[in-house]
Design a protein around this motif. Structure first.
Motif, PDB file in Angstrom:
ATOM      1  N   ARG A  88     -18.576 -27.722   7.237  1.00  0.00           N
ATOM      2  CA  ARG A  88     -18.196 -28.069   8.595  1.00  0.00           C
ATOM      3  C   ARG A  88     -17.184 -29.208   8.656  1.00  0.00           C
ATOM      4  NH1 ARG A  88     -21.295 -26.167  12.807  1.00  0.00           N
ATOM      5  NH2 ARG A  88     -22.989 -24.803  12.202  1.00  0.00           N
ATOM      6  N   HIS A  89     -16.690 -29.663   7.539  1.00  0.00           N
ATOM      7  CA  HIS A  89     -15.705 -30.734   7.583  1.00  0.00           C
ATOM      8  C   HIS A  89     -14.413 -30.229   8.207  1.00  0.00           C
ATOM      9  CE1 HIS A  89     -18.505 -32.259   4.507  1.00  0.00           C
ATOM     10  NE2 HIS A  89     -18.140 -33.446   4.976  1.00  0.00           N
ATOM     11  N   GLU A  90     -13.788 -31.090   8.970  1.00  0.00           N
ATOM     12  CA  GLU A  90     -12.587 -30.697   9.698  1.00  0.00           C
ATOM     13  C   GLU A  90     -11.500 -30.153   8.785  1.00  0.00           C
ATOM     14  OE1 GLU A  90      -9.158 -32.879  12.392  1.00  0.00           O
ATOM     15  OE2 GLU A  90     -11.252 -33.523  12.594  1.00  0.00           O
ATOM     16  N   GLY A  91     -11.302 -30.758   7.646  1.00  0.00           N
ATOM     17  CA  GLY A  91     -10.236 -30.331   6.766  1.00  0.00           C
ATOM     18  C   GLY A  91     -10.472 -28.986   6.120  1.00  0.00           C
ATOM     19  N   LYS A  92     -11.685 -28.436   6.249  1.00  0.00           N
ATOM     20  CA  LYS A  92     -12.021 -27.179   5.611  1.00  0.00           C
ATOM     21  C   LYS A  92     -12.089 -26.016   6.580  1.00  0.00           C
ATOM     22  CE  LYS A  92     -12.562 -28.963   1.482  1.00  0.00           C
ATOM     23  NZ  LYS A  92     -11.682 -28.587   0.361  1.00  0.00           N
ATOM     24  N   TRP A  93     -12.075 -26.294   7.842  1.00  0.00           N
ATOM     25  CA  TRP A  93     -12.227 -25.221   8.834  1.00  0.00           C
ATOM     26  C   TRP A  93     -10.883 -24.814   9.412  1.00  0.00           C
ATOM     27  CZ3 TRP A  93     -16.878 -24.486  12.449  1.00  0.00           C
ATOM     28  CH2 TRP A  93     -18.070 -24.566  11.714  1.00  0.00           C
ATOM     29  N   PRO A  94     -10.631 -23.499   9.523  1.00  0.00           N
ATOM     30  CA  PRO A  94      -9.414 -23.050  10.202  1.00  0.00           C
ATOM     31  C   PRO A  94      -9.448 -23.497  11.668  1.00  0.00           C
ATOM     32  CG  PRO A  94     -10.437 -21.259   8.985  1.00  0.00           C
ATOM     33  CD  PRO A  94     -11.425 -22.373   9.024  1.00  0.00           C
ATOM     34  N   GLN A  95      -8.256 -23.757  12.197  1.00  0.00           N
ATOM     35  CA  GLN A  95      -8.161 -24.205  13.582  1.00  0.00           C
ATOM     36  C   GLN A  95      -7.198 -23.310  14.359  1.00  0.00           C
ATOM     37  OE1 GLN A  95      -7.375 -28.425  14.006  1.00  0.00           O
ATOM     38  NE2 GLN A  95      -8.153 -28.805  11.943  1.00  0.00           N
ATOM     39  N   ALA A  96      -7.372 -23.301  15.655  1.00  0.00           N
ATOM     40  CA  ALA A  96      -6.460 -22.551  16.527  1.00  0.00           C
ATOM     41  C   ALA A  96      -6.259 -23.333  17.807  1.00  0.00           C
ATOM     42  CB  ALA A  96      -7.028 -21.164  16.836  1.00  0.00           C
ATOM     43  N   GLN A  97      -5.093 -23.193  18.401  1.00  0.00           N
ATOM     44  CA  GLN A  97      -4.778 -23.827  19.676  1.00  0.00           C
ATOM     45  C   GLN A  97      -4.650 -22.751  20.745  1.00  0.00           C
ATOM     46  OE1 GLN A  97      -1.260 -26.116  18.923  1.00  0.00           O
ATOM     47  NE2 GLN A  97      -2.403 -27.853  18.080  1.00  0.00           N
ATOM     48  N   LEU A  98      -5.281 -23.003  21.879  1.00  0.00           N
ATOM     49  CA  LEU A  98      -5.311 -22.011  22.951  1.00  0.00           C
ATOM     50  C   LEU A  98      -4.994 -22.656  24.293  1.00  0.00           C
ATOM     51  CD1 LEU A  98      -8.670 -20.235  22.046  1.00  0.00           C
ATOM     52  CD2 LEU A  98      -6.374 -19.452  21.461  1.00  0.00           C
ATOM     53  N   GLN A  99      -4.619 -21.811  25.242  1.00  0.00           N
ATOM     54  CA  GLN A  99      -4.410 -22.265  26.613  1.00  0.00           C
ATOM     55  C   GLN A  99      -4.878 -21.186  27.567  1.00  0.00           C
ATOM     56  OE1 GLN A  99      -0.682 -24.147  27.894  1.00  0.00           O
ATOM     57  NE2 GLN A  99      -0.636 -22.734  29.631  1.00  0.00           N
ATOM     58  N   ALA A 100      -5.522 -21.611  28.641  1.00  0.00           N
ATOM     59  CA  ALA A 100      -5.919 -20.697  29.707  1.00  0.00           C
ATOM     60  C   ALA A 100      -5.546 -21.331  31.030  1.00  0.00           C
ATOM     61  CB  ALA A 100      -7.421 -20.411  29.655  1.00  0.00           C
ATOM     62  N   GLU A 101      -5.157 -20.523  31.990  1.00  0.00           N
ATOM     63  CA  GLU A 101      -4.712 -21.044  33.280  1.00  0.00           C
ATOM     64  C   GLU A 101      -5.244 -20.171  34.406  1.00  0.00           C
ATOM     65  OE1 GLU A 101      -0.552 -22.725  35.120  1.00  0.00           O
ATOM     66  OE2 GLU A 101      -0.492 -20.770  34.135  1.00  0.00           O
TER      67      GLU A 101
END
Length: 245
Positions: free
Chosen positions: A36-49
């Protein structure tokens, strides 16, 4: 998703977009053990409106007086007298807010560049959600200060109420898109990393209109408001949890 009501009621349009479809693993490969360490988990950026078209419920009427005379003092005296009298009559009306607007006195020059006379202009604003009352008051004052401009807008109270409803819609949309992204790439789910809230109230105002009033004070100005778009947006980033077995 679209929700609509006819006959002048507001329309609701829910728009979803992936601002940065940036689905990329951070430095280091994904940990098969589900670290669960931040550097090991893939990340994604999203937006909803979430966006709603809202009927404008407020009118601002600009009353203006223009005076011309040979001296600056005469213009200032006459203009101040008119503004004082009209303001006293405008105040005290329920649901109508009267405030002072622009005030200006300037010289007029002849062909030789010398001052030939002076002119002055003063304004008073009438703001109300009661269109009929505002129209009636403006008409009663038009013999001294004709209507120079009309502007329609959404009141702060209505805007806040609409944004509250849109926030829930935008939140639902963000969560749905985050889960859909996790499913699409075979992940069990997601955890929120960061959330940023934004919004806009794009105002569509009537263009300035010079209006000549009839001599009959009982004649009211026909007021027909339009609509404007109110929106709430959520931008954020998520961690994608362990892959599905």
């Amino acid at each position: 998703m679209y929700l609509s009501k006819q006959n002048g009621k507001w329309l609701l349009a829910l728009t979803l977009c992936a601002a940065s479809a940036g689905f990329a693993a951070t430095a280091g490969a994904h940990d098969a053990g589900g670290d669960r360490h931040e550097g090991k988990w893939p990340q994604a950026q999203l937006q909803a409106e979430a966006v709603a078209e809202v009927a404008q419920d407020t009118v601002t009427i600009t009353l203006a007086s223009e005076i011309s005379d040979d001296s600056q003092a005469a213009v200032a005296s006459a203009l101040s007298k008119t503004l004082d009298e009209v303001m006293k009559q405008a105040k005290g009306h329920e649901n109508i807010k009267a405030t002072s607007g622009n005030y200006r006195i300037w010289p007029m020059n002849d062909k030789d560049g010398k001052i030939s006379n002076w002119r002055g202009r003063g304004e008073i604003f009438l703001e109300s959600t009661d269109f009929a009352a505002a129209s009636k008051l403006a008409s009663s004052l038009s013999d001294r200060m004709p209507i120079a401009n009309l502007r329609f807008s959404v009141s702060p109270a209505l805007r806040a109420k609409q944004e509250e409803a849109l926030l829930e819609k935008a939140g639902q949309a963000f969560r749905g898109r985050a889960q859909a992204l996790a499913d699409a790439f075979g992940y069990a789910g997601y955890d929120l990393k960061e959330i940023n809230l934004g919004g806009s109230g794009a105002r569509y105002e009537a263009a300035p209109r010079m209006m000549a009033m009839a001599a009959d004070k009982s004649a009211r100005v026909p007021l027909e408001a339009g609509t404007e778009m109110v929106s709430v947006s959520i931008q954020g980033s998520i961690f994608l949890r362990s892959r599905k077995k």
